[in-house]
Design a protein around this motif. Sequence first.
Motif, mmCIF file in Angstrom:
data_model
loop_
_atom_site.group_PDB
_atom_site.id
_atom_site.type_symbol
_atom_site.label_atom_id
_atom_site.label_comp_id
_atom_site.label_asym_id
_atom_site.label_seq_id
_atom_site.Cartn_x
_atom_site.Cartn_y
_atom_site.Cartn_z
ATOM 1 N N ARG A 4 49.003 50.747 52.937
ATOM 2 C CA ARG A 4 48.009 50.118 52.067
ATOM 3 C C ARG A 4 46.697 49.966 52.832
ATOM 4 N N ILE A 5 45.601 50.087 52.133
ATOM 5 C CA ILE A 5 44.268 49.993 52.708
ATOM 6 C C ILE A 5 43.867 48.524 52.734
ATOM 7 N N GLY A 6 43.608 48.005 53.915
ATOM 8 C CA GLY A 6 43.243 46.603 54.074
ATOM 9 C C GLY A 6 41.753 46.377 53.912
ATOM 10 N N VAL A 7 41.405 45.430 53.043
ATOM 11 C CA VAL A 7 40.005 45.095 52.801
ATOM 12 C C VAL A 7 39.848 43.580 52.893
ATOM 13 N N ILE A 8 38.833 43.142 53.624
ATOM 14 C CA ILE A 8 38.472 41.726 53.689
ATOM 15 C C ILE A 8 37.062 41.581 53.131
ATOM 16 N N PHE A 9 36.895 40.668 52.179
ATOM 17 C CA PHE A 9 35.582 40.347 51.636
ATOM 18 C C PHE A 9 35.119 39.035 52.259
ATOM 19 N N VAL A 10 33.862 38.998 52.699
ATOM 20 C CA VAL A 10 33.331 37.831 53.397
ATOM 21 C C VAL A 10 32.109 37.290 52.661
ATOM 22 N N SER A 15 34.158 30.689 47.907
ATOM 23 C CA SER A 15 34.450 29.977 46.665
ATOM 24 C C SER A 15 34.044 30.744 45.414
ATOM 25 N N LEU A 16 33.190 31.777 45.555
ATOM 26 C CA LEU A 16 32.758 32.514 44.376
ATOM 27 C C LEU A 16 32.683 34.017 44.647
ATOM 28 N N ARG A 17 31.697 34.483 45.392
ATOM 29 C CA ARG A 17 31.499 35.925 45.580
ATOM 30 C C ARG A 17 32.734 36.626 46.139
ATOM 31 N N SER A 18 33.209 36.155 47.281
ATOM 32 C CA SER A 18 34.339 36.834 47.928
ATOM 33 C C SER A 18 35.627 36.691 47.134
ATOM 34 N N ILE A 19 35.785 35.569 46.442
ATOM 35 C CA ILE A 19 36.972 35.384 45.600
ATOM 36 C C ILE A 19 36.933 36.360 44.426
ATOM 37 N N LEU A 20 35.772 36.487 43.780
ATOM 38 C CA LEU A 20 35.650 37.442 42.674
ATOM 39 C C LEU A 20 35.999 38.850 43.140
ATOM 40 N N ALA A 21 35.485 39.235 44.308
ATOM 41 C CA ALA A 21 35.765 40.581 44.828
ATOM 42 C C ALA A 21 37.239 40.750 45.173
ATOM 43 N N GLU A 22 37.815 39.763 45.852
ATOM 44 C CA GLU A 22 39.227 39.852 46.248
ATOM 45 C C GLU A 22 40.150 40.018 45.041
ATOM 46 N N VAL A 23 40.016 39.142 44.075
ATOM 47 C CA VAL A 23 40.965 39.199 42.957
ATOM 48 C C VAL A 23 40.692 40.390 42.043
ATOM 49 N N CYS A 24 39.444 40.811 41.949
ATOM 50 C CA CYS A 24 39.136 41.979 41.122
ATOM 51 C C CYS A 24 39.744 43.244 41.729
ATOM 52 N N LEU A 25 39.579 43.457 43.031
ATOM 53 C CA LEU A 25 40.172 44.641 43.662
ATOM 54 C C LEU A 25 41.698 44.574 43.608
ATOM 55 N N THR A 26 42.256 43.414 43.836
ATOM 56 C CA THR A 26 43.708 43.250 43.732
ATOM 57 C C THR A 26 44.177 43.592 42.322
ATOM 58 N N LEU A 28 42.645 45.620 40.196
ATOM 59 C CA LEU A 28 42.438 47.042 39.916
ATOM 60 C C LEU A 28 43.492 47.951 40.554
ATOM 61 N N ASP A 29 43.924 47.632 41.780
ATOM 62 C CA ASP A 29 44.868 48.518 42.460
ATOM 63 C C ASP A 29 45.684 47.757 43.515
ATOM 64 N N PRO A 30 46.644 46.938 43.084
ATOM 65 C CA PRO A 30 47.419 46.128 44.029
ATOM 66 C C PRO A 30 48.386 46.935 44.896
ATOM 67 N N LYS A 31 48.731 48.116 44.470
ATOM 68 C CA LYS A 31 49.681 48.922 45.247
ATOM 69 C C LYS A 31 49.009 49.649 46.409
ATOM 70 N N ARG A 32 47.762 50.027 46.239
ATOM 71 C CA ARG A 32 47.054 50.816 47.253
ATOM 72 C C ARG A 32 46.250 49.966 48.225
ATOM 73 N N PHE A 33 45.852 48.755 47.780
ATOM 74 C CA PHE A 33 44.993 47.903 48.593
ATOM 75 C C PHE A 33 45.667 46.573 48.918
ATOM 76 N N SER A 34 45.481 46.148 50.152
ATOM 77 C CA SER A 34 45.866 44.809 50.609
ATOM 78 C C SER A 34 44.555 44.062 50.803
ATOM 79 N N VAL A 35 44.307 43.043 49.999
ATOM 80 C CA VAL A 35 42.978 42.440 49.930
ATOM 81 C C VAL A 35 43.015 40.960 50.313
ATOM 82 N N SER A 36 42.010 40.551 51.081
ATOM 83 C CA SER A 36 41.829 39.155 51.467
ATOM 84 C C SER A 36 40.357 38.814 51.344
ATOM 85 N N SER A 37 40.075 37.527 51.407
ATOM 86 C CA SER A 37 38.688 37.081 51.455
ATOM 87 C C SER A 37 38.609 35.841 52.323
#
Length: 164
Positions: A4-10, A15-26, A28-37
């Motif tokens: 899985r491709i690991g992505v961290i949003f900072v 509380s807003l920007r990085s959370i929106l990005a984290e949950v949106c990418l998760t 869209l493709d939870p099997k291919r990406f491992s996402v954190s913020s």
Amino acid sequence: MQKRIGVIFVSRRNSLRSILAEVCLTHLDPKRFSVSSCGQPGQVAREFHPAAIAALKSASIPLPNRQPRGWDELARANAHAADFVITLDESTEPRQPSWPGQPDAALWAYPDVLDGRDPDRVAHDAVQMLFSLRRRLELLVSLPMQGADRSAVRSDVRDLGYMR
């Protein structure tokens, strides 16, 4: 099975920007990406902003089952190394730690819509930000990352930061 491709949003408060990005990418493709913020230690909010919660509910995307956190939690040597660190708040970029595994970095600067603004305006801006992030993230998901030239992928991910 492919890694899985690991992505961290900072962002600053996580509380807003990085959370929106984290949950949106998760979403869209939870099997291919491992996402954190995460956010900047000392600046991290105690809870997700109501505008983030409302924007995600309007898009039928669930919140993560955790509280906002600082990057110190993700940058520990024993933490899972990310492939990409995508910074959404330009002011945090020079303060970030050395990330384990030397991930590729990109800046996707979004304005801080929380600074002393009317709550109705913040809610509207959060929804607009989610739409913008989703467009970028759909393009990120479409990139051929497995077996692709790393420098080309790095450039593509960075170029997504210039989308309007």
